[in-house]
Design an enzyme around this catalytic site. Structure first.
Site, mmCIF file in Angstrom:
data_model
loop_
_atom_site.group_PDB
_atom_site.id
_atom_site.type_symbol
_atom_site.label_atom_id
_atom_site.label_comp_id
_atom_site.label_asym_id
_atom_site.label_seq_id
_atom_site.Cartn_x
_atom_site.Cartn_y
_atom_site.Cartn_z
ATOM 1 N N HIS A 1 0.836 -1.207 0.000
ATOM 2 C CA HIS A 1 0.000 0.000 0.000
ATOM 3 C C HIS A 1 0.862 1.246 0.000
ATOM 4 C CE1 HIS A 1 -4.051 1.754 0.661
ATOM 5 N NE2 HIS A 1 -3.358 2.753 1.171
ATOM 6 N N ASP B 1 0.395 5.519 -1.209
ATOM 7 C CA ASP B 1 -0.615 6.499 -1.594
ATOM 8 C C ASP B 1 -0.114 7.611 -2.500
ATOM 9 O OD1 ASP B 1 -3.370 6.068 -0.538
ATOM 10 O OD2 ASP B 1 -2.318 5.806 1.360
ATOM 11 N N GLU C 1 -8.944 1.448 -2.599
ATOM 12 C CA GLU C 1 -9.097 1.516 -1.150
ATOM 13 C C GLU C 1 -10.489 2.040 -0.809
ATOM 14 O OE1 GLU C 1 -6.604 2.967 2.776
ATOM 15 O OE2 GLU C 1 -6.331 4.057 0.895
ATOM 16 N N HIS D 1 -13.509 1.925 3.597
ATOM 17 C CA HIS D 1 -12.460 2.795 4.123
ATOM 18 C C HIS D 1 -12.918 3.236 5.510
ATOM 19 C CE1 HIS D 1 -9.753 6.407 4.383
ATOM 20 N NE2 HIS D 1 -8.917 5.421 4.145
ATOM 21 N N HIS E 1 -9.159 -1.870 7.203
ATOM 22 C CA HIS E 1 -10.220 -0.864 7.390
ATOM 23 C C HIS E 1 -11.583 -1.451 7.752
ATOM 24 C CE1 HIS E 1 -8.370 3.014 6.527
ATOM 25 N NE2 HIS E 1 -7.696 2.440 5.553
ATOM 26 N N HIS F 1 -2.576 -3.039 4.661
ATOM 27 C CA HIS F 1 -1.800 -2.150 5.540
ATOM 28 C C HIS F 1 -2.458 -2.118 6.913
ATOM 29 C CE1 HIS F 1 -4.916 0.317 3.762
ATOM 30 N NE2 HIS F 1 -4.582 1.418 4.418
ATOM 31 N N ASP G 1 1.999 2.106 3.815
ATOM 32 C CA ASP G 1 1.078 3.240 3.861
ATOM 33 C C ASP G 1 1.801 4.571 3.680
ATOM 34 O OD1 ASP G 1 -1.467 4.333 3.906
ATOM 35 O OD2 ASP G 1 -1.633 4.374 6.083
#
Length: 417
Positions: free
Chosen positions: A39, A41, A152, A179, A220, A241, A349
């Protein structure tokens, strides 16, 4: 006599001084099996900072993307630091905020898939779009970073199996079921439960993800959603993650009740680097700070300057506890204890959090983590599983299940009238 003469030499070769150091074990593991990170971003950074206009974006070096940009900090990721961090394969998160309506989220996630593909195509010597396990293997063998994409949050498909299938067709290879908020069919870890886990549609969605070969990501989601997904899943799940809740009690982390089920499923937890999910003291600090913010807002209603000044005093008197590489390794130890070495991966992350732990502030820091693990007695073979092998096994298993049900029809659901 000759045999006796050899004994001192043999003893010297077997002595601790001749043994590999932790740094050497980690380096050998990462040379053989570079990090497959679950993961990152960067795509949402491109959206937030540059509105997806990336013609002038330099991904070779992002260390100049500092406070003058909208995010207020330097990016964690660029090609130079990915190389330094020994990253060989990367799931790029095509995240969009859960605050969007479902139709808006569908458009936004397609835009994020598009910008990610455009970024990958701009650096063909360094990055390679990978849609299968074989393509990952080929890219790594060529010295390029295999680039996959993960959605995500299930809000990105607008509660539509048709949209799910089409996002797979254009490149998404996992989807995180929620999420920060519930979807109409699944409970999030950080929202008030509405569905007691997965609804019937949510369970069908897991079945359809398995059928088409898309990985089910349970980061999540609520604990009940985790269990419901494991009840239904025919292919290994991932936590792209997350940490271990026994080490840090955050709802985003995976409880032992779920970890103990992973060996039967074959799934993995890709350990996150977000400090508030790693260090329990840091989690308690964030909770205390939020409570103080609420208290001051009530005490000084209509006086935001007073609240701001008082919070500044509180922050000065209460520095945030720092998470360390050892904290991250503790989570790996816990997953190994509950689920075994085959259930561990890495999902940093980066660029989705303010910073990583001390010594791993950005993507260049992965060798330090693997050195810490080697110090704790993890063998080179163990480290190769954690860095790359376990994720490769999971993706191949998902592809094998897809092939085994190739004649199974798509699950159909009626569109709204």
């Amino acid at each position: 006599m000759k045999k006796l003469a050899l004994l001192p030499l043999i003893a010297l070769m077997a002595s601790p001084a001749a043994a590999q150091s932790a740094e050497e074990i980690a380096a050998a593991a990462l040379e053989a099996a570079p990090v497959w990170d679950g993961h990152n971003d960067v795509p949402i950074q491109l959206r937030g900072r540059f509105r997806n206009v990336i013609a002038d974006f330099d991904f070779e070096d992002t260390t100049d993307t500092g406070p003058e940009h909208s995010e207020g900090r330097t990016m964690h990721t660029d090609l130079a630091r990915l190389r330094e961090g020994k990253v060989g394969a990367q799931f790029w998160s095509v995240y969009v905020t859960a605050a969007l309506s479902e139709p808006e989220a569908v458009q936004a996630v397609i835009e994020q898939i598009d910008v990610t593909k455009r970024l990958i195509s701009r650096y063909p010597d360094d990055l390679a779009l990978a849609l299968t396990a074989d393509e990952v293997e080929k890219a790594v063998a060529e010295g390029r970073i295999a680039s996959l994409m993960g959605m995500e949050g299930g809000h990105s498909i607008g509660s539509s199996l048709a949209v799910l299938r089409q996002t797979y067709e254009i490149g998404a290879r996992y989807m995180t079921l929620t999420h920060s908020k519930n979807t109409p069919w699944a409970d999030s870890a950080t929202d008030t439960p509405q569905h007691d886990g997965l609804t019937d549609f949510g369970k069908d969605l897991v079945r359809e993800m398995n059928r088409i070969g898309m990985l089910v990501d349970l980061s999540h989601v609520s604990e009940k959603t985790m269990h419901d997904a494991l009840d239904v899943a025919k292919a290994p799940v991932i936590f792209s993650h997350s940490g271990a809740r026994a080490i840090n009690g955050h709802a985003r982390n995976v409880p032992d009740s779920v970890l103990s089920r992973l060996p039967e499923n074959g799934g993995i937890v890709m350990i996150v680097g977000l400090p508030g999910f790693l260090n329990e003291d840091a989690r308690q600090w964030y909770s205390a700070r939020e409570a103080e913010q609420t208290r001051l807002s009530v005490l000084w209603q209509g006086q935001p300057a007073a609240v701001e000044a008082a919070m500044a005093e509180w922050d000065a008197a209460n520095p945030v506890p720092m998470a360390t590489i050892a904290d991250m390794a503790d989570h790996i130890d816990q997953v190994r204890k509950m689920a075994g070495i085959d259930a561990i991966g890495i999902g940093g992350d980066y660029d989705g959090m303010p910073t990583g732990p001390v010594g791993m502030e950005d993507v260049a820091g992965y060798p330090a983590l693997f050195t810490e693990l080697a110090r704790r007695g993890y063998s080179q073979a163990d480290l190769e599983k954690i860095s790359f092998g376990n994720m490769m096994r999971v993706l191949r298993a998902a592809e094998a299940y897809k092939a085994s049900v190739a004649t199974m029809p798509a699950i159909e659901t009626p569109v709204p009238e």
